[in-house]
Design a protein around this motif. Structure first.
Motif, PDB file in Angstrom:
ATOM      1  N   TYR A   8      45.989  41.367  37.448  1.00  0.00           N
ATOM      2  CA  TYR A   8      45.686  42.185  39.172  1.00  0.00           C
ATOM      3  C   TYR A   8      44.246  42.678  38.306  1.00  0.00           C
ATOM      4  O   TYR A   8      43.608  42.819  39.439  1.00  0.00           O
ATOM      5  N   HIS A   9      44.352  43.602  37.360  1.00  0.00           N
ATOM      6  CA  HIS A   9      43.099  43.865  36.909  1.00  0.00           C
ATOM      7  C   HIS A   9      42.537  43.236  35.406  1.00  0.00           C
ATOM      8  O   HIS A   9      43.521  43.465  34.285  1.00  0.00           O
ATOM      9  N   ARG A  10      41.402  43.149  35.044  1.00  0.00           N
ATOM     10  CA  ARG A  10      41.429  43.269  33.585  1.00  0.00           C
ATOM     11  C   ARG A  10      40.524  44.037  33.055  1.00  0.00           C
ATOM     12  O   ARG A  10      39.614  45.577  34.136  1.00  0.00           O
ATOM     13  N   LEU A  11      40.944  45.037  32.341  1.00  0.00           N
ATOM     14  CA  LEU A  11      40.522  46.478  31.827  1.00  0.00           C
ATOM     15  C   LEU A  11      39.027  45.944  30.785  1.00  0.00           C
ATOM     16  O   LEU A  11      39.600  45.306  30.075  1.00  0.00           O
ATOM     17  N   GLU A  12      37.841  46.681  31.595  1.00  0.00           N
ATOM     18  CA  GLU A  12      37.050  46.469  30.674  1.00  0.00           C
ATOM     19  C   GLU A  12      37.577  46.706  28.906  1.00  0.00           C
ATOM     20  O   GLU A  12      37.834  47.652  28.482  1.00  0.00           O
ATOM     21  N   GLU A  13      37.277  46.530  28.236  1.00  0.00           N
ATOM     22  CA  GLU A  13      36.927  46.603  26.157  1.00  0.00           C
ATOM     23  C   GLU A  13      36.451  47.865  25.860  1.00  0.00           C
ATOM     24  O   GLU A  13      35.145  48.751  26.533  1.00  0.00           O
ATOM     25  N   GLU A  14      36.983  48.812  25.759  1.00  0.00           N
ATOM     26  CA  GLU A  14      37.369  50.255  25.179  1.00  0.00           C
ATOM     27  C   GLU A  14      37.385  50.833  24.348  1.00  0.00           C
ATOM     28  O   GLU A  14      36.691  51.304  23.561  1.00  0.00           O
ATOM     29  N   HIS A  15      38.187  50.315  23.638  1.00  0.00           N
ATOM     30  CA  HIS A  15      38.657  50.231  22.240  1.00  0.00           C
ATOM     31  C   HIS A  15      37.936  49.221  21.475  1.00  0.00           C
ATOM     32  O   HIS A  15      38.039  48.412  20.782  1.00  0.00           O
ATOM     33  N   GLU A  16      37.470  50.210  19.731  1.00  0.00           N
ATOM     34  CA  GLU A  16      36.947  49.748  18.829  1.00  0.00           C
ATOM     35  C   GLU A  16      38.167  48.792  18.064  1.00  0.00           C
ATOM     36  O   GLU A  16      37.643  47.855  16.625  1.00  0.00           O
ATOM     37  N   ASP A  17      39.384  48.835  18.081  1.00  0.00           N
ATOM     38  CA  ASP A  17      40.597  48.437  16.818  1.00  0.00           C
ATOM     39  C   ASP A  17      41.024  48.123  17.981  1.00  0.00           C
ATOM     40  O   ASP A  17      41.526  48.218  19.255  1.00  0.00           O
ATOM     41  N   THR A  18      42.465  47.820  17.039  1.00  0.00           N
ATOM     42  CA  THR A  18      43.555  47.621  17.520  1.00  0.00           C
ATOM     43  C   THR A  18      44.137  48.914  19.311  1.00  0.00           C
ATOM     44  O   THR A  18      44.477  49.747  18.649  1.00  0.00           O
ATOM     45  N   ILE A  19      44.792  47.681  20.275  1.00  0.00           N
ATOM     46  CA  ILE A  19      45.405  48.719  20.674  1.00  0.00           C
ATOM     47  C   ILE A  19      47.059  48.996  20.549  1.00  0.00           C
ATOM     48  O   ILE A  19      47.839  48.264  19.994  1.00  0.00           O
ATOM     49  N   THR A  20      47.729  50.161  20.600  1.00  0.00           N
ATOM     50  CA  THR A  20      48.539  50.601  19.950  1.00  0.00           C
ATOM     51  C   THR A  20      49.557  51.030  20.789  1.00  0.00           C
ATOM     52  O   THR A  20      50.794  51.275  20.433  1.00  0.00           O
ATOM     53  N   SER A  21      49.287  51.596  21.529  1.00  0.00           N
ATOM     54  CA  SER A  21      50.006  51.921  23.187  1.00  0.00           C
ATOM     55  C   SER A  21      49.724  52.090  24.362  1.00  0.00           C
ATOM     56  O   SER A  21      48.617  52.318  24.516  1.00  0.00           O
ATOM     57  N   LEU A  22      51.008  51.809  25.495  1.00  0.00           N
ATOM     58  CA  LEU A  22      50.654  50.940  26.542  1.00  0.00           C
ATOM     59  C   LEU A  22      51.876  52.343  27.585  1.00  0.00           C
ATOM     60  O   LEU A  22      52.389  52.688  26.956  1.00  0.00           O
ATOM     61  N   ALA A  23      51.395  53.470  28.173  1.00  0.00           N
ATOM     62  CA  ALA A  23      52.414  53.908  28.888  1.00  0.00           C
ATOM     63  C   ALA A  23      52.202  53.944  30.328  1.00  0.00           C
ATOM     64  O   ALA A  23      50.632  54.591  30.665  1.00  0.00           O
ATOM     65  N   PHE A  24      52.936  53.853  31.267  1.00  0.00           N
ATOM     66  CA  PHE A  24      52.668  54.014  32.959  1.00  0.00           C
ATOM     67  C   PHE A  24      52.688  55.966  33.346  1.00  0.00           C
ATOM     68  O   PHE A  24      54.014  55.422  33.276  1.00  0.00           O
ATOM     69  N   SER A  25      51.942  56.062  34.134  1.00  0.00           N
ATOM     70  CA  SER A  25      52.336  57.210  34.374  1.00  0.00           C
ATOM     71  C   SER A  25      53.483  57.637  35.489  1.00  0.00           C
ATOM     72  O   SER A  25      54.071  56.297  35.775  1.00  0.00           O
ATOM     73  N   THR A  26      54.358  58.425  36.424  1.00  0.00           N
ATOM     74  CA  THR A  26      55.719  58.497  36.115  1.00  0.00           C
ATOM     75  C   THR A  26      55.659  58.102  38.099  1.00  0.00           C
ATOM     76  O   THR A  26      56.325  57.529  37.675  1.00  0.00           O
TER      77      THR A  26
END
Length: 159
Positions: A8-26
């Motif tokens: 659907y979308h590719r999020l541009e690379e923003e983080h320099e280390d491991t992604i540890t958490s994801l959360a969709f809003s309400t």
């Protein structure tokens, strides 16, 4: 037929280390992404655009929850974030003194936080008034674990 996913979308690379958490809003309007590099990025799920990037310091973002019913407030292991129309306000408090908060769960106005072997229940009114309700004691030792520390590995409400 196997389940197939469509990008659907590719999020541009923003983080320099491991992604540890994801959360969709309400309502699914926003996606919050946390990582070991101490960054929180907020994305629009409709456009795929990055809306905010917040550097929380040297503390990894280990857990994120949205404070329902609003899509303007989220709580994470590194602090409390208040999103007010294209502006991010950061506030926070030390929920645990011995370790960083690793796990969060929320139901109504009660938040449970977990850090290593500690589990606390908190009540909140808005973003500023937090009260510790209780500490959940670890399970009793038995012969197979009497010399081991009990570590919290996840938190969830059973409704």
């Amino acid at each position: 037929m196997p389940l197939q996913y469509k990008l659907y979308h590719r999020l541009e690379e923003e983080h320099e280390d491991t992604i540890t958490s994801l959360a969709f809003s309400t309502h699914g309007t926003f996606l919050a992404v946390g990582s070991l590099d101490g960054k929180l990025s907020l994305w629009s799920t409709l456009s795929g655009r990055k809306l905010h990037i917040v550097v929380t310091g040297n503390n990894a973002v280990l857990s994120i929850i949205w404070m329902t019913p609003s899509e303007n407030h989220l709580f994470l292991s590194s602090g409390f974030f208040d999103l007010v129309w294209k502006q991010v306000t950061v506030t926070g408090f030390a929920a645990h003194s011995s370790s960083p908060v690793e796990y969060l769960a929320i139901v109504d106005c009660v938040v449970v936080t977990g850090a290593r072997s500690e589990v606390f229940l908190w009540s909140h009114e808005g973003t500023a008034n937090w009260t510790q309700l209780a500490q959940v004691l670890p399970p009793p030792s038995i012969s197979v674990n009497h010399q081991s520390e009990v570590i919290v590995t996840s938190l969830a409400w059973a409704l």
